[in-house]
Design a protein around this motif. Structure first.
Motif, PDB file in Angstrom:
ATOM      1  N   ALA A   1     -17.140  41.241   1.221  1.00  0.00           N
ATOM      2  CA  ALA A   1     -17.964  42.130   2.050  1.00  0.00           C
ATOM      3  C   ALA A   1     -19.314  41.408   1.953  1.00  0.00           C
ATOM      4  CB  ALA A   1     -18.054  43.646   1.375  1.00  0.00           C
ATOM      5  N   GLN A   2     -19.678  40.796   0.705  1.00  0.00           N
ATOM      6  CA  GLN A   2     -21.013  40.208   0.494  1.00  0.00           C
ATOM      7  C   GLN A   2     -21.223  39.041   1.503  1.00  0.00           C
ATOM      8  OE1 GLN A   2     -23.545  40.556  -1.401  1.00  0.00           O
ATOM      9  NE2 GLN A   2     -22.769  42.433  -2.262  1.00  0.00           N
ATOM     10  N   VAL A   3     -20.162  38.532   1.735  1.00  0.00           N
ATOM     11  CA  VAL A   3     -20.190  37.181   2.690  1.00  0.00           C
ATOM     12  C   VAL A   3     -20.539  37.808   4.322  1.00  0.00           C
ATOM     13  CG1 VAL A   3     -19.074  35.176   3.669  1.00  0.00           C
ATOM     14  CG2 VAL A   3     -18.949  35.668   1.239  1.00  0.00           C
ATOM     15  N   ASP A   4     -19.704  38.537   4.388  1.00  0.00           N
ATOM     16  CA  ASP A   4     -19.980  39.382   5.685  1.00  0.00           C
ATOM     17  C   ASP A   4     -21.422  39.781   6.046  1.00  0.00           C
ATOM     18  OD1 ASP A   4     -17.416  38.601   6.299  1.00  0.00           O
ATOM     19  OD2 ASP A   4     -16.597  40.675   6.128  1.00  0.00           O
ATOM     20  N   ALA A   5     -21.712  40.575   4.908  1.00  0.00           N
ATOM     21  CA  ALA A   5     -23.272  41.344   5.029  1.00  0.00           C
ATOM     22  C   ALA A   5     -24.070  40.132   5.333  1.00  0.00           C
ATOM     23  CB  ALA A   5     -23.413  42.100   3.837  1.00  0.00           C
ATOM     24  N   ARG A   6     -23.982  39.096   4.537  1.00  0.00           N
ATOM     25  CA  ARG A   6     -25.046  38.067   4.339  1.00  0.00           C
ATOM     26  C   ARG A   6     -24.981  37.407   6.075  1.00  0.00           C
ATOM     27  NH1 ARG A   6     -28.274  34.991   0.629  1.00  0.00           N
ATOM     28  NH2 ARG A   6     -27.773  36.767  -0.544  1.00  0.00           N
ATOM     29  N   ALA A   7     -23.989  37.285   6.470  1.00  0.00           N
ATOM     30  CA  ALA A   7     -23.619  36.510   7.753  1.00  0.00           C
ATOM     31  C   ALA A   7     -24.294  37.541   8.712  1.00  0.00           C
ATOM     32  CB  ALA A   7     -22.213  36.347   8.122  1.00  0.00           C
ATOM     33  N   ASP A   8     -23.946  38.941   8.752  1.00  0.00           N
ATOM     34  CA  ASP A   8     -24.460  39.889   9.578  1.00  0.00           C
ATOM     35  C   ASP A   8     -25.911  39.513   9.697  1.00  0.00           C
ATOM     36  OD1 ASP A   8     -22.014  40.880  10.397  1.00  0.00           O
ATOM     37  OD2 ASP A   8     -22.152  42.489   9.056  1.00  0.00           O
ATOM     38  N   ARG A   9     -26.560  39.787   8.439  1.00  0.00           N
ATOM     39  CA  ARG A   9     -27.900  39.607   8.323  1.00  0.00           C
ATOM     40  C   ARG A   9     -28.611  38.615   8.929  1.00  0.00           C
ATOM     41  NH1 ARG A   9     -28.323  39.770   3.289  1.00  0.00           N
ATOM     42  NH2 ARG A   9     -27.696  42.065   3.320  1.00  0.00           N
ATOM     43  N   LYS A  10     -27.794  37.317   8.619  1.00  0.00           N
ATOM     44  CA  LYS A  10     -28.432  35.840   9.415  1.00  0.00           C
ATOM     45  C   LYS A  10     -28.313  36.063  11.005  1.00  0.00           C
ATOM     46  CE  LYS A  10     -29.412  32.668   6.487  1.00  0.00           C
ATOM     47  NZ  LYS A  10     -29.012  32.896   5.149  1.00  0.00           N
ATOM     48  N   SER A  11     -27.421  36.634  11.581  1.00  0.00           N
ATOM     49  CA  SER A  11     -27.233  36.977  12.837  1.00  0.00           C
ATOM     50  C   SER A  11     -28.005  37.928  13.368  1.00  0.00           C
ATOM     51  CB  SER A  11     -25.849  36.877  13.331  1.00  0.00           C
ATOM     52  OG  SER A  11     -25.416  38.255  12.750  1.00  0.00           O
TER      53      SER A  11
END
Ligand SMILES: Nc1ncnc2c1ncn2[C@@H]1O[C@H](COP(=O)(O)OP(=O)(O)OP(=O)(O)O)[C@@H](O)[C@H]1O
Ligand SMILES: [Mg+2]
Lengths: 687, 279
Positions: free
Chosen positions: A473-483
């Protein structure tokens, strides 16, 4: 059903068939002739009850048929009650009692009343009501009239004196309250005989006594339970004008039974007529009540003395020459000072405390002889009087009594089954080892499968909150934020323990018909089940049941919930053997009672059996046993217990849906397959 | 992106354990020597266990003692899903960073508060891991996730409660836990005392309060005979409050006492009878 009446010869034939009269050289001609005049519906009821009675005893059937023929017309819709009362009396006292009940019943009243209320309909409610009131616990029972012997309250079978059902219920309550008050406020503290002897008509004297006591007790109740007293007052209406003075005197807070006796004397001197009738005024039997009271006082005095002796002995052991402050009851000389009995009773053991309270209720004080220690030599620590009596009589008392449901009467047979619970005898431990060896492979696979079911910590991903960080979930969240997208806040793993919270009771048929393969299959299945459930961690118990008539219903304790699955338990499983009959209802009642006490969310009663309920004699066979068992299962259900039945029945099991409902049983056609299937059944059941 | 981050911070602050400091005296009517025993235990840094049936004043007593000792109070209602991290604390993520959030127990230790764990037997067994070191001479709370070892200040006090009435074999408290506590037995107060409490809390006159207490004592005799437990003082106070709000006593008692106690028909009817007998 054809409408026309049956003619005498037809009735005679039917009775003949029902009662097998030809064999006994009796003729049904006379009852048949009497019945001929009645409407068909009543004829059929009479035949029905004659048949029901004949199933219990031929003589009872004959008695009921002949009396019914004579009385049915007068009884009207009360015919069913009448017949039930007769059967009930037979259960308690045999044919003579049945005859008395059946003839006496008709003598009382025959008026049909739709608004009448039966004792059975108010029993539960009243017994709880009484339980909440102060004083010694009282039993509640139905009888001919309302009266009490100071330990049991008898109330009429049925009341229809009031104009509506609510009124009759209220009347029941008023009677019960007055009877309670008789035991609570000392109606039997004085002997009324000297006064009663002066009355030419003893019954009339008793009537006046009861009336004056009712006046006094109503006032006592008003002090404690004003609402109840008001209800009684409303029910009875005003006292007769001529008795106002007596009523006022008896309503004084310090009035006792002596005042009632004084009022009686005054009434007698003034020339007492018939007692004014009040429906709530109960009967009184001072002789019976005082006899019981005297026995109770003796018994409780003894209990109290025994307890005080024990305390004194303990005190002496503790070296307290001057008396141990923990036991303020005891002075150095062995006499007891009860400055404040209520408060000091706290140091006594519960039975002695109850005895002391009861003595206070009977006598208003603890009698001095109860407070004298019985001398240093007389210390007998435990020895309950009852236990001694039972031992002396050489009979063992049943551990419990259970009601049984008689569908034909549509009524309970009270305390009908005598239940004994014993530890199951141990069998051969080698047998269990052999089973475990033979099924080693099966056991391993069952264990593996069941361990997977166990209430393991199950990680739940992507939670708002939890013990661990969810890296995905962390990785997803970071990716979401980046995008530039809004990241999800669900970033944790929460471990949730899935608690099974389940208690299972296995009820094992040990009837004679299980001898051989079925018994082996049951025992093997239990071994496999235990292995499986041990892996699951559910709480479980195993009991066997068998018996021989209603007076010998045996329950064999193989594994209690608290017992472990250890060598001793395994030996008891090995020791399960085919015994007598299958009286199932009482076993269900007893075991579901044990199960209900388990503090788990889910409760399951699993029966292992080889067929339908059955007991010695014809009575429990067939529909009777099935109906009673069905009733017992329904009661269990009301306690939150689900039932399941595993049956090895070669003759097809048509009755099972009726007992357990369509989805709650399995039929195994071949006993040898049971061990293989049982674990899977259990897994399905509890997944 | 500052705005959402700001609000996330605020959210996290909202999650922090509230430390209750009682400004005015919570009404408590002592029924024995419990106040003296509790004060002595507090003075000696001993943990306390309160036993007793539901609604007999345990929570109220702790509130009262917190006020008396002028210490903040943290209350935790235990349930079967309560874990050690629920008590000790956990990391939360706020925006880009991880933020540590003290659990109620840790917060109480730091603040030198009274921490009240209500119905402790309901909590999961592993909570004893943190309770044990806090309740012996160590008086310490290891906060594993942060590698922290908090030693409790003298003002910190642990209080637990449980109701022996519905103890089952499954929920037995281990002796090693029990024997760490000074225990106080609570029971329904004496009739006179209870009537005074009901009158004060419920806002009814003394006579009504006495009748309510009478009713309460009658229902308590039904324990085990239709009821798991008789009416506690709390239920009596509720009935009194309904009466004070203008409701007829029969209606108030039915709604506040009979109905919460029983579903089963015979017992319900018997309770109705009792209410009508008393009022
Ligand atoms: N001794 C008392 N003094 C003052 N109020 C009391 C007392 N006992 C009971 N009460 C009243 O009863 C109510 C219930 O008490 P409390 O909440 O303390 O019960 P409890 O013992 O904590 O119950 P539970 O075990 O269900 O948590 C209180 O709100 C208060 O009104
Ligand atoms: Mg509380």
């Amino acid at each position: 059903m054809p409408e026309r009446k049956l003619f005498a010869h037809e009735l005679e034939k039917r009775l003949d068939e029902l009662l097998l009269l030809a064999l006994r050289q009796r003729s049904a001609a006379q009852p048949a002739a009497l019945l001929e005049a009645l409407p068909r519906q009543i004829q059929e009821r009479v035949l029905h009850w004659a048949g029901v009675a004949a199933q219990t005893s031929d003589d009872l059937g004959w008695l009921l048929a002949s009396l019914a023929a004579a009385q049915a017309a007068g009884l009207g819709v009360r015919l069913d009650d009448w017949a039930r009362a007769g059967l009930d009396a037979y259960d308690r006292g045999g044919l003579a009692a049945a005859r008395t009940a059946l003839t006496g019943f008709a003598a009382t009243d025959c008026a049909p009343a739709a608004h009448s209320v039966a004792f059975a309909a108010v029993e539960g409610r009243l017994s709880r009501f009484l339980q909440a009131l102060d004083g010694r616990p009282l039993k509640l029972a139905a009888g001919e009239a309302a009266w009490t012997d100071t330990e049991t309250l008898w109330l009429p079978q049925r009341l229809d004196l009031a104009g509506d059902a609510a009124g009759n219920r209220s009347l029941y309550k008023a009677m019960a309250a007055l009877l309670w008050a008789q035991t609570r406020y000392g109606s039997f503290a004085l002997d009324p005989e000297p006064e009663l002897e002066l009355w030419p008509d003893r019954e009339r004297g008793l009537g006046w006594f009861a009336l004056f006591e009712a006046m006094r007790l109503e006032a006592c109740i008003a002090l404690e339970l004003p609402g109840l007293a008001m209800e009684i007052t409303g029910l009875r209406g005003p006292w007769p004008a001529g008795l106002k003075e007596a009523a006022a005197r008896l309503a004084q807070p310090d009035a006792t039974v002596a005042d009632s006796l004084a009022c009686m004397a005054a009434q007698r001197l003034a020339g007492a007529g018939a007692t004014p009738a009040f429906s709530h005024v109960t009967g009184m039997d001072p002789v019976a009540a005082r006899r019981l009271r005297a026995a109770r006082i003796r018994r409780e005095t003894a209990t109290l003395r025994r307890a005080l002796n024990v305390l004194r002995a303990l005190d002496a052991k503790a070296g307290g020459r001057t008396g141990n402050p923990d036991y303020p009851l005891l002075a150095a000389d062995g006499e007891v000072q009860l400055a404040d009995p209520q408060a000091d009773l706290v140091v006594l053991p519960p039975d002695a405390r109850a005895a002391a309270k009861s003595l206070l209720q009977d006598l208003g004080e603890i009698p001095p002889e109860a407070l004298h220690a019985a001398g240093p030599g007389a210390w007998q620590p435990v020895a309950g009087a009852e236990a001694d009596e039972a031992a002396a009589a050489g009979t063992t008392r049943p551990d419990a009594f259970y009601d049984e449901w008689d569908y034909r009467r549509a009524a309970w047979r009270r305390d009908w089954c005598h239940l004994y619970e014993v530890e199951a005898p141990a069998g051969d431990h080698e047998w269990v080892d052999e089973v475990r060896r033979r099924h080693a492979h099966l056991i391993r696979s069952i264990r593996r499968r069941f361990e997977a079911l166990r209430g393991e910590d199950k990680p739940q991903r992507r939670q708002l909150d939890g013990e661990e960080i969810d890296l995905d979930a962390q990785v997803d969240a970071r990716a979401d934020r980046k995008s530039g997208a809004e990241p999800s806040p669900r970033l944790f793993i929460h471990r949730r323990r899935v608690e099974r919270s389940l208690a299972v009771m296995f009820m094992v048929d040990m009837s004679g018909s299980t001898k051989g393969w079925v018994n082996d299959a049951e025992r093997e299945s239990l071994v496999l089940l235990c292995e499986a459930i041990e892996a699951l961690g559910d709480s479980y118990a195993i009991y066997g049941f068998s018996g021989w008539t209603r007076t010998h219903c045996d329950i064999y304790r193989i594994k209690h919930f608290a017992d472990r699955y250890d060598a001793a338990t395994r030996r008891r499983i090995a020791g399960i053997e085919a015994r007598d009959y299958t009286r199932m209802g009482v076993a269900v009642r007893h075991l579901s009672g044990l199960l209900a006490r388990q503090n788990t969310r889910h409760k399951l009663l699993v029966t292992l059996s080889d067929g339908r309920p059955d007991d010695y004699g014809d009575e429990y066979r067939g529909r009777y046993g099935i109906e009673d068992t069905r009733r017992a299962l329904l009661e269990a259900r009301e306690k939150g217990i689900r039932s399941y039945c595993v049956t090895i029945d070669r003759h097809g099991a048509d009755y099972l849906p009726q007992l357990y409902g369509p989805a709650h049983y399995s039929v195994i056609d071949d006993a040898k397959k049971l061990p293989q299937k049982i674990a899977e059944i259990y897994r399905r059941l509890t997944a | 992106m500052t705005a959402p981050k700001q609000s996330a911070r605020a959210d996290v602050r909202a999650l922090a354990t509230p430390l209750l400091s009682l400004a005015s005296e919570p009404y408590y009517h002592a029924t024995g020597e419990e106040v003296a025993v509790f004060e002595a235990a507090a003075g000696r840094c001993l943990p306390v266990m309160l036993k007793g049936p539901t609604g007999c004043g345990k929570t109220r007593f702790v509130e009262h003692m917190a006020w008396r000792l002028k210490r903040p109070l943290v209350t935790v209602a235990c349930h079967d899903d309560l874990t050690t991290s629920d008590l000790v604390g956990r990391y939360l993520i706020v925006g880009d960073e991880t933020v540590w959030m003290d659990g109620p127990l840790t917060a109480a230790v730091r603040a030198g508060a009274i921490c009240y764990l209500d119905e402790i037997v309901e909590a999961r067994k592993d909570t004893s891991v943190v309770i044990h070191p806090l309740t012996d001479s160590r008086r310490a709370l290891p906060v594993e996730k942060r590698g922290e070892y908090l030693v409790a200040p003298p003002d910190f006090m642990l209080v637990i409660s449980y109701n022996p009435g519905y103890q089952s074999v499954l929920k037995e408290m281990k002796p090693s836990t029990r024997q760490r506590f000074v225990a106080l037995d609570f029971d329904y107060p004496e009739a006179e005392t209870e009537a005074r409490i009901v009158a004060h809390e419920g806002g009814v006159d003394a006579d009504t309060a006495r009748l309510l207490v009478k009713l309460g004592s009658l229902t308590r005799k039904l324990k085990g005979a239709g009821l798991d437990e008789g009416a506690g003082t709390r239920l009596l106070v509720h009935a009194a409050q309904l009466i004070a709000a203008g409701m007829a006593p029969l209606t108030a008692c039915t709604a506040a006492i009979a109905r919460p106690l029983a579903d089963e028909a015979d017992t319900r009817d018997a309770l109705d009878d009792l209410i009508r007998a008393v009022f």
